[in-house]
Design an enzyme around this catalytic site. Structure first.
Site, mmCIF file in Angstrom:
data_model
loop_
_atom_site.group_PDB
_atom_site.id
_atom_site.type_symbol
_atom_site.label_atom_id
_atom_site.label_comp_id
_atom_site.label_asym_id
_atom_site.label_seq_id
_atom_site.Cartn_x
_atom_site.Cartn_y
_atom_site.Cartn_z
ATOM 1 C CG ASP A 30 7.285 20.690 10.002
ATOM 2 O OD1 ASP A 30 6.827 19.511 9.954
ATOM 3 O OD2 ASP A 30 8.631 20.907 10.844
ATOM 4 C CE LYS B 172 -1.764 1.637 4.131
ATOM 5 N NZ LYS B 172 -1.417 3.302 4.218
ATOM 6 C CG ASN B 173 2.642 2.662 3.733
ATOM 7 O OD1 ASN B 173 1.378 2.969 3.551
ATOM 8 N ND2 ASN B 173 2.998 2.359 4.763
ATOM 9 N NE ARG C 193 0.685 12.434 7.511
ATOM 10 C CZ ARG C 193 1.102 13.638 7.745
ATOM 11 N NH1 ARG C 193 0.172 14.445 8.146
ATOM 12 N NH2 ARG C 193 2.291 13.942 7.760
ATOM 13 C CG ASP D 172 3.462 1.659 9.240
ATOM 14 O OD1 ASP D 172 3.164 2.374 10.247
ATOM 15 O OD2 ASP D 172 3.417 1.833 8.008
ATOM 16 C CB CYS E 279 -4.361 10.947 11.670
ATOM 17 S SG CYS E 279 -2.910 10.388 12.071
ATOM 18 N NE ARG F 55 -7.178 4.546 5.893
ATOM 19 C CZ ARG F 55 -6.565 5.746 6.285
ATOM 20 N NH1 ARG F 55 -7.163 6.239 7.438
ATOM 21 N NH2 ARG F 55 -5.937 6.421 5.652
ATOM 22 N NE ARG G 66 1.123 10.365 10.061
ATOM 23 C CZ ARG G 66 0.728 9.142 9.635
ATOM 24 N NH1 ARG G 66 -0.307 8.624 9.793
ATOM 25 N NH2 ARG G 66 1.372 8.624 8.694
ATOM 26 N N PRO G 67 2.590 16.743 11.457
ATOM 27 C CG PRO G 67 4.486 17.815 12.362
ATOM 28 C CD PRO G 67 3.516 16.668 12.487
#
Ligand code: UD1
Length: 417
Positions: free
Chosen positions: A124, A22-23, A92, A303, A116, A396, A121-122
């Site tokens: 920047d 998925k990632n 995200r 994960d 989330c 998901r 979880r910025p």
């Protein structure tokens, strides 16, 4: 909403085939924005997150076709560079479209993803990197408005963020001149993205190390690309096998993507056998306690933290688990304790005192990996039934997980409601 029912206490055994990652798939789909010709991805998993990304790309005018496990994406029909809040807030990873949009069209308007379940979880680092490449960034009404023709630059990431590395790599492939990104993430998904971009005509070297060099090109073509196997899915099935004192083989995987993880399984008492693209983990007795610290690749993957915690809840001895990638990733703890686990939380560390066995209970999934942990705990639980609600989280990231676990001998079913 669907629920998953598990009657645990049975050792799992057999072989399960791992799907595409998925990632890896999500940034590869975003990278198709850069192609002047269509991109075809193979080994694409059928997951809600993949459908969400497809929907977002369609919303911008991209044409897509998803048949079997192959998806073709054609960017020539794109007529909008806006990623709306309604779609970005659901996932995200939608933020991955920012880099390729600004890289190709010199403009992008992408909603900020917001927080989330696992922390604020910025973004920047993504934005600082784009500014270093010459983008003008303005945050207006919850959106990132980015504009400008990018030029190559040197940029050091404050932290090896996976998403920022991918976004910046996709932005820089069409920048004028040379970009050097340092302190980048080294996850296998980064190397997979670089491989596809190179096959589209990009000039990238160093992916998989902490310095990536990108020489900008004027245009990128299409590609036909096979997505790498999902290392997190492989790890989850192996943990389900080890936790139930079973004998599980994962096929279609890449053992090199799980170095630290496989060593932890060995330390916990599992016998690991690697043959080509297959990993077999066999465990004849209750696992031993092990300490785990999550870290960017090649460290122990965050994960897989929740899933190994579920296994260690029933280990012989006390384990310490430290989460050093995310600020709030112990959502599974309260639910595991309802199943009889003995866990103390102290900031980013958890002290897990192994108990002889867990017991089934009604529990609630809170995020993707926490849901996988609850499934593993349910499979371990020697008495009672576990009913997991809010299983949309698991859909998901895992394709029909209950059917595949049932194929390994688990007593598990989905109740559709
Ligand atoms: C990706 C994975 C996710 C995995 C994570 C870490 C995808 C789609 N998701 O998420 O499954 O758990 O890597 O391996 O690939 N951070 C900042 N500023 C930024 C970016 C990140 O402070 O601009 C922080 C985050 O809050 C977090 C840490 O860096 O604490 C790691 O995040 P990052 O590597 O960016 O994770 P994602 O790419 O979001």
């Amino acid at each position: 909403m669907d629920r998953i029912l598990i009657r645990g206490g049975k050792p799992l055994s057999g072989t399960v085939h791992v799907r595409g990652a998925k990632n890896a798939t999500l940034p590869l789909m975003a990278a198709a924005i850069l192609g002047e010709k269509p991109v075809t991805l193979h080994n694409v998993p059928c997951l809600h997150d993949v459908f969400s990304m497809e929907k977002l790309l369609n919303e911008m005018g991209m044409t897509s076709e998803f048949t079997g496990r192959s998806m073709t994406l054609d960017a020539s029909t794109i007529d909008s560079q806006t990623a709306p809040y309604d779609l970005v807030r659901r996932m995200r990873a939608s933020f991955f479209v920012l880099g390729p949009l600004i890289g190709r069209y010199a403009k992008a308007r992408v909603s900020l993803p917001g927080g989330c379940a696992i922390g604020t979880r910025p973004v920047d680092i993504h934005l600082k990197g784009l500014e270093a490449l010459g983008a003008l960034i303005a945050i207006e009404d919850g959106y990132v408005n980015a504009s400008g023709q990018l030029r190559g630059a040197d940029f050091a990431l404050d932290f090896p963020s996976v998403g920022a590395t991918e976004n910046l790599m996709m932005a820089a492939v069409r920048a004028r001149g040379v970009t050097r990104l340092t302190n980048v993430a080294r996850e296998p998904e980064i190397s997979d993205l670089a491989r596809m971009l190179v096959s589209m005509g990009a000039r990238i070297s160093g992916a998989g190390t902490d310095l990536i060099t990108i020489v900008g090109v004027d245009s990128l073509g299409g590609s036909e690309h096979e997505v790498i196997p999902d290392r997190i899915e492989a790890g989850t099935f192996l943990l389900a096998g080890v936790g139930t004192c079973g004998d599980v083989t994962v096929a279609n995987t890449n053992p090199e993507h799980l170095p630290n993880f496989l060593n932890k399984l060995r330390d916990a008492g599992a016998e690991i056998e690697i043959r080509g693209a297959r990993i077999r983990a066999k465990c004849c007795e209750r696992v031993r306690a092990v300490d785990v610290v999550t870290q960017p690749f090649p460290g122990f993957a965050t994960d897989l933290q929740a899933q190994i915690m579920a296994v260690l809840c029933a280990a012989q001895g006390t384990s310490i688990i430290k989460e050093s990638v995310f600020e709030n990733r112990f959502m599974q703890v309260a639910e595991l304790m309802r199943m009889g686990a003995d866990i103390d939380l102290d900031g980013n560390s958890a002290v897990v005192r192994g108990v002889p066995s867990l017991s089934g209970a009604p529990v609630m999934a809170s995020d993707l990996r926490a849901s996988a942990a609850l499934i593993i705990a349910g499979l371990i639980a020697a008495k009672g039934e576990t009913a997991i609600s809010r299983v949309y989280h698991i859909d998901r990231g895992y394709e029909r997980i209950e059917e595949r676990l049932a194929g390994l001998g688990a007593d598990i079913e989905r109740i559709r409601e």
